[in-house]
Design a protein around this motif. Structure first.
Motif, PDB file in Angstrom:
ATOM      1  N   GLN A   1      10.346  -1.261 -41.127  1.00 22.00           N
ATOM      2  CA  GLN A   1       9.420  -1.954 -42.029  1.00 22.00           C
ATOM      3  C   GLN A   1       9.052  -1.106 -43.241  1.00 22.00           C
ATOM      4  OE1 GLN A   1       6.139  -3.307 -39.529  1.00 22.00           O
ATOM      5  NE2 GLN A   1       7.162  -5.265 -39.226  1.00 22.00           N
TER       6      GLN A   1
ATOM      7  N   GLN B   1      10.327   2.075 -29.421  1.00 24.23           N
ATOM      8  CA  GLN B   1      10.315   0.837 -30.208  1.00 24.23           C
ATOM      9  C   GLN B   1       9.333   0.895 -31.366  1.00 24.23           C
ATOM     10  OE1 GLN B   1      10.289   1.124 -26.825  1.00 24.23           O
ATOM     11  NE2 GLN B   1      10.829  -0.809 -25.823  1.00 24.23           N
TER      12      GLN B   1
ATOM     13  N   LYS C   1      10.557   0.134 -35.235  1.00 26.89           N
ATOM     14  CA  LYS C   1       9.958  -0.930 -36.043  1.00 26.89           C
ATOM     15  C   LYS C   1       9.265  -0.357 -37.274  1.00 26.89           C
ATOM     16  CE  LYS C   1       6.903  -4.935 -35.791  1.00 26.89           C
ATOM     17  NZ  LYS C   1       6.178  -5.888 -34.920  1.00 26.89           N
TER      18      LYS C   1
END
Length: 227
Positions: A168, A160, A164
């Motif tokens: 981003q 994860q 992420k």
């Protein structure tokens, strides 16, 4: 050595090293590297315990950082941020751990370094800015963190952290931005590269060094469209 046996040995090494580091870091420690003294709080990643921090510091040694905007994600003690600030950079240091944030603030004050310190989960609370360098020493062991201190080690059962991060980065990488990440072959490099590709990034190897049987790499993360 077969891939399966190598993976088993790495798993065994981590099971020995991680508890050993936890025991050593149960007390506040002091560490010195390249003339910089930092305090290491219990529960914060020790920059001297593994090779990744030294590799990044050595990488930046011969790079002109004067008036460059630098963001360090997951700064831990803040040693890299302090070092790059001393080389003339305008530095922001962030960490998801409040303990690490307090640790960075203490070390910044002790060294009189010009470093902005922010509590943030990756880019969540980072002001959008055109950084020249984004520096990342990520948690790459495949397990979901169960405590604040484990954020320094574990990137999630399904990676994860990297999903992420790369998502981003798409909103935080500009034409001049160099994203620098350090990893070792303890990480699942192929999976991380695959996740990078899902978000239109490639990982270009800049440097490789083998230490104590472990391969360490510095990668530059680049958008495929700017290759």
């Amino acid at each position: 050595m077969t891939k399966k046996r190598k993976s088993l040995l790495k798993s065994l090494a981590f099971k020995i090293l991680y508890p050993a580091s936890e025991k050593y870091l149960a007390k506040e420690r002091v560490y010195n590297y390249k003339g910089i003294n930092v305090t290491v709080f219990p529960g914060v990643f020790h920059p001297g315990f593994f090779y990744s921090t030294k590799l990044l510091l050595n990488y930046f040694e011969n790079i002109d950082l004067r008036k460059k905007y630098i963001l360090e994600l997951g700064a831990g003690t803040g040693l890299i941020s302090i070092y790059t600030a001393n080389k003339g950079g305008y530095v922001t240091a962030s960490d998801i751990s409040l303990t690490a944030v307090y640790n960075i603030e203490k070390n910044v004050k002790m060294t009189n370094a010009n470093v902005e310190v922010i509590h943030s989960d990756l880019f969540d609370d980072i002001p959008q800015r055109n950084y020249d360098y984004i520096v990342i020493n990520p948690p790459y062991y495949q397990k979901t963190p169960s405590s604040e201190k484990e954020f320094a080690w574990f990137g999630g059962d399904d990676f994860q952290y990297f999903r992420k991060l790369f998502e981003q980065l798409n909103n935080n990488v500009y034409e001049n931005t160099k994203v620098i990440m350090v990893l070792s072959d303890e990480a699942d490099l192929e999976m991380i590269k695959s996740i990078a590709g899902e978000f239109n990034f490639i990982m270009k190897e800049l440097f490789h060094k083998k230490t104590w049987g472990e391969n360490h790499y510095i990668f530059r993360i680049k958008n495929k469209n700017n290759n």
